[in-house]
Scaffold this active site. Structure first.
Site, PDB file in Angstrom:
ATOM      1  NE  ARG A  57      80.600  69.313  67.615  1.00 61.90           N
ATOM      2  CZ  ARG A  57      80.531  70.196  66.926  1.00 61.90           C
ATOM      3  NH1 ARG A  57      79.916  70.702  66.308  1.00 61.90           N
ATOM      4  NH2 ARG A  57      81.601  69.952  65.972  1.00 61.90           N
ATOM      5  CB  ILE A  83      85.457  71.523  68.040  1.00 57.10           C
ATOM      6  CG1 ILE A  83      84.648  70.499  69.018  1.00 57.10           C
ATOM      7  CG2 ILE A  83      84.883  72.798  67.916  1.00 57.10           C
ATOM      8  CD1 ILE A  83      83.842  70.737  69.057  1.00 57.10           C
ATOM      9  CB  SER A  84      86.812  67.651  64.411  1.00 61.43           C
ATOM     10  OG  SER A  84      88.006  67.585  65.318  1.00 61.43           O
ATOM     11  CD  GLN A  85      81.568  67.403  59.142  1.00 59.70           C
ATOM     12  OE1 GLN A  85      82.663  68.132  58.659  1.00 59.70           O
ATOM     13  NE2 GLN A  85      80.276  67.125  58.380  1.00 59.70           N
TER      14      GLN A  85
END
Ligand code: SAH
Length: 220
Positions: free
Chosen positions: A44, A70-72
């Site tokens: 990530r 950027i999503s959790q």
């Protein structure tokens, strides 16, 4: 070349932190081993600006380009688990963003089509995914509210931005038996899953509150 190798480095420190992140996501209730393995595999930190690298394995959303996020990781895992992805699935993603969710879907073997409305992100992420070896079927710069009629119907549809209302065209692009996971709401969104039962019938199930950047209507 050396610079590229440095940029793409995924070392033991990253891997250790990633395992801790997977443990946190498990504690929050995600159980699907394939999804957890995908999170454990994908670096990530490479999807984020290098100034945020130290935060990459916190379970938080972070800024990327064009005022987006950027999503959790927990949210990515939760949405992906609901989709029950198989290798046979053709999946439409709305909101390519950093490409992290796209990579999770690719890692699970799905054929992924993903649409992004910010040209800057579309360009950057197209190059980046290729560079690190993830191969979605196709990425597109466009308006996700319209879906992607040329490749419809899809087995699964995932929306990764908060939809103020349900985009009807997306439901219409779902196969019978297929499912769509979409956060719906203005300030706070309710994670909602639709399963298509027939041409005209859908099952709807809700899964609690989440917060996303908004799914914006066409600006082009
Ligand atoms: N899946 C992404 C999440 C990015 S945030 C990731 O893992 O990083 C949501 C993304 O949806 C943003 O990049 C935003 O630009 C995009 N978006 C917003 N409205 C959109 C629309 N109408 N069509 C396609 N993408 C949209």
């Amino acid at each position: 070349m050396k610079k590229l190798l440095t940029l793409l480095r995924d070392n033991f420190r990253h891997k250790g932190k990633r395992q801790q992140l997977v443990n946190i996501i498990k504690e929050k209730g995600v159980t699907d081993k394939k999804v957890l393995d995908a999170i454990n595999t994908i670096p990530r930190h490479l999807f984020m600006d290098s100034s945020f690298e130290d935060h990459a394995y916190q379970d938080k959303a972070f800024p990327i380009a064009a005022d987006q996020t950027i999503s959790q990781p927990y949210t990515v895992a939760f949405q992906t688990e609901l989709l029950e992805i198989t290798r046979e699935d053709t999946v439409l993603e709305i909101g390519t963003g950093s490409g992290y969710q796209t990579a999770v879907l690719c890692e699970l073997g799905a054929k992924v089509y993903s649409i992004e409305r910010q040209r800057e992100l579309y360009r950057k992420t197209s190059k980046f995914l290729q560079k690190i070896g993830y191969r979605p079927k196709q990425l597109s710069f466009g308006d996700g509210y319209k879906g992607w009629p040329e490749y419809a119907p899809f087995d699964k549809i995932i929306v990764t931005a908060g939809a103020p209302f349900l985009p009807k065209k997306l439901l219409g692009q779902l196969k019978i038996g297929g499912r769509m996971v979409i956060p719906i709401g203005k300030d706070v969104q309710i994670m909602t899953m639709f399963t298509r039962k027939s041409d005209t019938e859908f099952n709807k199930k809700e899964f609690g509150n989440f917060r996303f950047v908004p799914l914006l209507e066409d600006k082009n």
